[in-house]
Every structure is written in structure tokens, then in C-alpha cells.
Design a protein around this motif. Sequence first.
Motif, mmCIF file in Angstrom:
data_model
loop_
_atom_site.group_PDB
_atom_site.id
_atom_site.type_symbol
_atom_site.label_atom_id
_atom_site.label_comp_id
_atom_site.label_asym_id
_atom_site.label_seq_id
_atom_site.Cartn_x
_atom_site.Cartn_y
_atom_site.Cartn_z
ATOM 1 N N VAL A 1 -4.928 26.083 -42.995
ATOM 2 C CA VAL A 1 -5.784 25.025 -43.552
ATOM 3 C C VAL A 1 -5.643 24.907 -45.072
ATOM 4 O O VAL A 1 -6.276 24.052 -45.680
ATOM 5 N N LEU A 2 -4.841 25.774 -45.680
ATOM 6 C CA LEU A 2 -4.624 25.716 -47.127
ATOM 7 C C LEU A 2 -3.306 25.011 -47.431
ATOM 8 O O LEU A 2 -2.364 25.060 -46.646
ATOM 9 N N LYS A 3 -3.230 24.395 -48.594
ATOM 10 C CA LYS A 3 -1.984 23.828 -49.082
ATOM 11 C C LYS A 3 -1.206 24.918 -49.820
ATOM 12 O O LYS A 3 -1.783 25.910 -50.275
ATOM 13 N N ASP A 4 0.071 24.725 -49.990
ATOM 14 C CA ASP A 4 0.892 25.684 -50.731
ATOM 15 C C ASP A 4 0.309 25.885 -52.135
ATOM 16 O O ASP A 4 0.085 24.911 -52.862
ATOM 17 N N GLY A 5 0.073 27.148 -52.498
ATOM 18 C CA GLY A 5 -0.399 27.481 -53.834
ATOM 19 C C GLY A 5 -1.739 26.875 -54.204
ATOM 20 O O GLY A 5 -2.055 26.753 -55.393
ATOM 21 N N GLU A 6 -2.563 26.546 -53.202
ATOM 22 C CA GLU A 6 -3.812 25.835 -53.482
ATOM 23 C C GLU A 6 -4.824 26.687 -54.231
ATOM 24 O O GLU A 6 -5.634 26.168 -55.000
ATOM 25 N N VAL A 7 -4.804 27.994 -54.002
ATOM 26 C CA VAL A 7 -5.736 28.878 -54.691
ATOM 27 C C VAL A 7 -4.980 30.048 -55.305
ATOM 28 O O VAL A 7 -3.832 30.324 -54.950
ATOM 29 N N LYS B 1 4.404 29.494 -47.465
ATOM 30 C CA LYS B 1 3.041 29.245 -47.940
ATOM 31 C C LYS B 1 2.390 30.543 -48.397
ATOM 32 O O LYS B 1 1.721 30.589 -49.431
ATOM 33 N N SER B 2 2.578 31.617 -47.629
ATOM 34 C CA SER B 2 1.960 32.907 -47.981
ATOM 35 C C SER B 2 2.399 33.360 -49.366
ATOM 36 O O SER B 2 1.597 33.873 -50.157
ATOM 37 N N LYS B 3 3.680 33.167 -49.678
ATOM 38 C CA LYS B 3 4.190 33.618 -50.973
ATOM 39 C C LYS B 3 3.909 32.626 -52.101
ATOM 40 O O LYS B 3 4.220 32.909 -53.257
ATOM 41 N N SER B 4 3.307 31.497 -51.767
ATOM 42 C CA SER B 4 2.948 30.536 -52.814
ATOM 43 C C SER B 4 1.622 30.894 -53.481
ATOM 44 O O SER B 4 1.279 30.337 -54.520
ATOM 45 N N MET B 5 0.872 31.821 -52.885
ATOM 46 C CA MET B 5 -0.392 32.270 -53.467
ATOM 47 C C MET B 5 -0.121 33.450 -54.409
ATOM 48 O O MET B 5 0.755 34.272 -54.154
#
Length: 234
Positions: free
Chosen positions: A79-85, A108-112
Motif C-alpha cells: 500500500v506504500l509508494k516507492d520511497g514514500e516514507v 520497493k523495500s530498498k527504496s525506503m
Amino acid sequence: MKLSNRLQYIADEIRWGETMADIGTDHGFLPLYLLNICKCPKVIMTDISRGSLKKAEENCLRYDSEREYDLRLGNGIDVLKDGEVDTVVIAGMGGLLIADILDWDMRKSKSMKRYVLQPRNNVGKLRHYLAEKGFSIVKEGLVPEGKFICEILTVEKADWQGETPPYGAEFDYPESLLTFENPYTGEYLRRKLRTEEQIYEKIMAGSSDGTLKSKECAARIKQLRYLIERLEEK
């Protein structure tokens, strides 16, 4: 608003001014606390359970009925966007489930920037998974909650990735537990040693010395005794 020791530790791991998402938020206490002390300008509360998200929504309205909240129904970080938080919290789930959540969309996981992970079990297998996937555990915490001592991992992307050793006792009880020693380290290690010794006795009562399970358990016992000895030498 007062948090449990476990949630307070997690809250303290989140940096001032950064955004966060709480995966499996349940009652939403952690993100609401972060809003309350103005530590995070934006929080996202997510849960796969509609009932749990409803509880979080009710607490949001009780906290400040005029404020707009970001509550999202869905699975893991989908439900999150890439690097959203900046920081993603995944707490109170099994270690293998946490690994599955991260593995679903590795890009996506590594974008946080950062994760704060609190597995209920299989923490050694989670450590091994993180190492294999190029994540670095930058801090290990031990926090009492009820009759348990919870392991909490603060995780970032690794600067470099070498070959990961096979999973073994060094992942279940790593030397980093001593690096990040706190007042609960000794009690944690001794509790785990008692548990592993009891498991070993049960294995040996029904199996031969050469079984894989007995060898793995013996390795964990050896590692725990080594860590306790080093801790006592300090």
C-alpha cells in the motif's frame, strides 16, 4: 499518551522530522504518539485486517477528530509508494512473515531509508535473510514486555554486500548482542541458554546423538555459552 516499553523503544528509533509507516498498525498507538509529540510530520497506518484498521481509525478520531489521517487497508508495504516514507515499522509479527513482506517487492523495500523490525520469533532466520538481501542491521535492541524480552532490529541498506555465510547459531545469537549490550542482555542470553538446553534434552531423549536437530541445538548452546562468558569478562 504513554506507550509500552516495546513501542517506546521503536518510537525512539525514529528520527525527528522524518516520515514513517506502521505496517500492521492495529490500534495505531505508535503513529499517534509520534504525531502527538510532533516527531513525525506524516504517518501512515496500514493493516491487512479491516477490523484492526477500524480500531486505529476510532483512536484517531478520539485523539483529534478534526485531523485528516492516512489509514490504508492492504498487505505489507504493497500500500506504500516507492520511497514514500523514511522509516517503515514492522512489529509484532513472525520473523519469516517480515521477510516475506520485504521480499514481495524488493525494489520497493530498498527504496525506503530505514526499517525498525520487531519479530516475535525466528529472529535468526530474519537476520540471515536481511544479510542475504543486502540489508545491514545497524542496531540491536532488547526490551522487556510482560514475561518476554523482545528483540528489535534497526535496519538500513548495506553499503556493500559480500557472500553471506550459511544460516547457523551465529545468526540466532550474534556477537552484535554484545556490541549493543544493554541492561537486559545478560538475562536474555541466560534465558535463551536455559531454553536451548531444555530443547536439547528433549531431542536427546527421543533421538540419537547424530541427528541434525541435536547438532544445531548444540551449536546454539555453544554460541550462547561463549557470549555469556564474554559478557561476564567485561
